[in-house]
Design a protein around this motif. Sequence first.
Motif, mmCIF file in Angstrom:
data_model
loop_
_atom_site.group_PDB
_atom_site.id
_atom_site.type_symbol
_atom_site.label_atom_id
_atom_site.label_comp_id
_atom_site.label_asym_id
_atom_site.label_seq_id
_atom_site.Cartn_x
_atom_site.Cartn_y
_atom_site.Cartn_z
ATOM 1 N N UNK A 62 62.506 -15.974 52.297
ATOM 2 C CA UNK A 62 61.730 -16.924 53.094
ATOM 3 C C UNK A 62 61.936 -18.350 52.555
ATOM 4 N N UNK A 63 61.533 -19.351 53.318
ATOM 5 C CA UNK A 63 61.626 -20.731 52.816
ATOM 6 C C UNK A 63 60.858 -20.884 51.499
ATOM 7 N N UNK A 64 61.479 -21.618 50.579
ATOM 8 C CA UNK A 64 60.881 -21.832 49.266
ATOM 9 C C UNK A 64 61.499 -23.062 48.626
ATOM 10 N N UNK A 65 60.979 -23.437 47.475
ATOM 11 C CA UNK A 65 61.569 -24.512 46.675
ATOM 12 C C UNK A 65 61.233 -24.248 45.222
ATOM 13 N N UNK A 66 62.004 -24.836 44.312
ATOM 14 C CA UNK A 66 61.789 -24.654 42.882
ATOM 15 C C UNK A 66 62.376 -25.832 42.141
ATOM 16 N N UNK A 67 61.972 -25.984 40.894
ATOM 17 C CA UNK A 67 62.384 -27.173 40.145
ATOM 18 C C UNK A 67 63.652 -26.957 39.325
ATOM 19 N N UNK A 68 64.535 -26.092 39.785
ATOM 20 C CA UNK A 68 65.822 -25.883 39.124
ATOM 21 C C UNK A 68 66.919 -25.883 40.171
ATOM 22 N N UNK A 69 68.140 -26.148 39.725
ATOM 23 C CA UNK A 69 69.304 -26.172 40.603
ATOM 24 C C UNK A 69 69.711 -24.751 40.960
ATOM 25 N N UNK A 70 70.231 -24.590 42.172
ATOM 26 C CA UNK A 70 70.694 -23.282 42.624
ATOM 27 C C UNK A 70 72.001 -23.485 43.382
ATOM 28 N N UNK A 71 73.043 -22.768 42.972
ATOM 29 C CA UNK A 71 74.351 -22.904 43.597
ATOM 30 C C UNK A 71 74.814 -21.542 44.093
ATOM 31 N N UNK A 72 75.321 -21.517 45.318
ATOM 32 C CA UNK A 72 75.797 -20.288 45.950
ATOM 33 C C UNK A 72 77.269 -20.425 46.293
ATOM 34 N N UNK A 73 78.030 -19.371 46.037
ATOM 35 C CA UNK A 73 79.391 -19.268 46.542
ATOM 36 C C UNK A 73 79.436 -18.016 47.411
ATOM 37 N N UNK A 74 79.812 -18.195 48.669
ATOM 38 C CA UNK A 74 79.892 -17.069 49.591
ATOM 39 C C UNK A 74 81.217 -16.356 49.327
ATOM 40 N N UNK A 75 81.122 -15.070 49.007
ATOM 41 C CA UNK A 75 82.321 -14.266 48.742
ATOM 42 C C UNK A 75 82.779 -13.520 49.984
ATOM 43 N N UNK A 76 81.822 -13.018 50.766
ATOM 44 C CA UNK A 76 82.108 -12.296 52.006
ATOM 45 C C UNK A 76 81.037 -12.648 53.023
ATOM 46 N N UNK A 77 81.438 -12.800 54.276
ATOM 47 C CA UNK A 77 80.476 -13.011 55.349
ATOM 48 C C UNK A 77 80.247 -14.472 55.686
ATOM 49 N N UNK A 78 79.177 -14.699 56.427
ATOM 50 C CA UNK A 78 78.775 -16.042 56.846
ATOM 51 C C UNK A 78 77.274 -16.152 56.631
ATOM 52 N N UNK A 79 76.872 -17.187 55.915
ATOM 53 C CA UNK A 79 75.476 -17.361 55.551
ATOM 54 C C UNK A 79 75.014 -18.736 56.018
ATOM 55 N N UNK A 80 73.907 -18.725 56.737
ATOM 56 C CA UNK A 80 73.328 -19.983 57.210
ATOM 57 C C UNK A 80 72.289 -20.453 56.199
ATOM 58 N N UNK A 81 72.482 -21.645 55.665
ATOM 59 C CA UNK A 81 71.545 -22.255 54.730
ATOM 60 C C UNK A 81 70.710 -23.273 55.487
ATOM 61 N N UNK A 82 69.420 -23.226 55.292
ATOM 62 C CA UNK A 82 68.528 -24.256 55.823
ATOM 63 C C UNK A 82 68.073 -25.074 54.633
ATOM 64 N N UNK A 83 68.399 -26.361 54.666
ATOM 65 C CA UNK A 83 68.131 -27.287 53.568
ATOM 66 C C UNK A 83 67.380 -28.471 54.151
ATOM 67 N N UNK A 84 66.139 -28.661 53.715
ATOM 68 C CA UNK A 84 65.292 -29.736 54.251
ATOM 69 C C UNK A 84 65.296 -29.712 55.781
ATOM 70 N N UNK A 85 65.156 -28.530 56.346
ATOM 71 C CA UNK A 85 65.061 -28.276 57.793
ATOM 72 C C UNK A 85 66.373 -28.419 58.550
ATOM 73 N N UNK A 86 67.475 -28.723 57.872
ATOM 74 C CA UNK A 86 68.774 -28.812 58.543
ATOM 75 C C UNK A 86 69.609 -27.597 58.188
ATOM 76 N N UNK A 87 70.307 -27.049 59.190
ATOM 77 C CA UNK A 87 71.089 -25.827 59.007
ATOM 78 C C UNK A 87 72.565 -26.148 58.793
ATOM 79 N N UNK A 88 73.188 -25.360 57.908
ATOM 80 C CA UNK A 88 74.623 -25.455 57.696
ATOM 81 C C UNK A 88 75.152 -24.040 57.474
ATOM 82 N N UNK A 89 76.338 -23.775 57.991
ATOM 83 C CA UNK A 89 76.934 -22.448 57.879
ATOM 84 C C UNK A 89 77.993 -22.460 56.788
ATOM 85 N N UNK A 90 77.887 -21.522 55.856
ATOM 86 C CA UNK A 90 78.882 -21.385 54.778
ATOM 87 C C UNK A 90 79.580 -20.042 54.940
ATOM 88 N N UNK A 91 80.893 -20.070 54.867
ATOM 89 C CA UNK A 91 81.712 -18.864 55.019
ATOM 90 C C UNK A 91 82.383 -18.534 53.683
#
Length: 172
Positions: A62-91
Amino acid sequence: MTAATIPPDDPARALLHVKPDDGNLPHLSIAGGTYTILVSGKQSAGRYCLFEMRVPPGGGPPPHRHDFEEMFTVLDGAVEFTFRSEKTLARAGETVNIPANAPHNFRNVSDQPARLLCMCTPSAQDEYFLRVGDLVASNTAPPPALTPEEQEERKQRAARLAPEYRTELLTP
């Protein structure tokens, strides 16, 4: 500018070589997915923790926030990230970095399971996941069949423990 002094090597810290089929890795069922702790905060002296995330179609936190950095690398599939209410698709092959304190969430928008690497720095998210998730046998094991009451208990536990791990859940 004065050159910084690099501290001496810490011989108490050993090389860590993680193999995906290591039977000692903790696999956790969280939010319908399976998260494997590849590198814990204890192993990195608190500098970071690293997870492999297997997220089913439609799955994600679910939507959340935290005081640490978080980095994702998509290995398989397509993931939609919602960041400050804006959506971006990462493949597959793409990396997304979420700055500390920013509201965000992600969702697997493909019809196949997605696989991601997630690094949190500094660590502690690994400890949170251990306390809110359910241990499963492997990274491909199905999640436990939870009753509606058990699902609600997991949500309540996650919400209750979130502040202890510098996290705020943004759902009602």
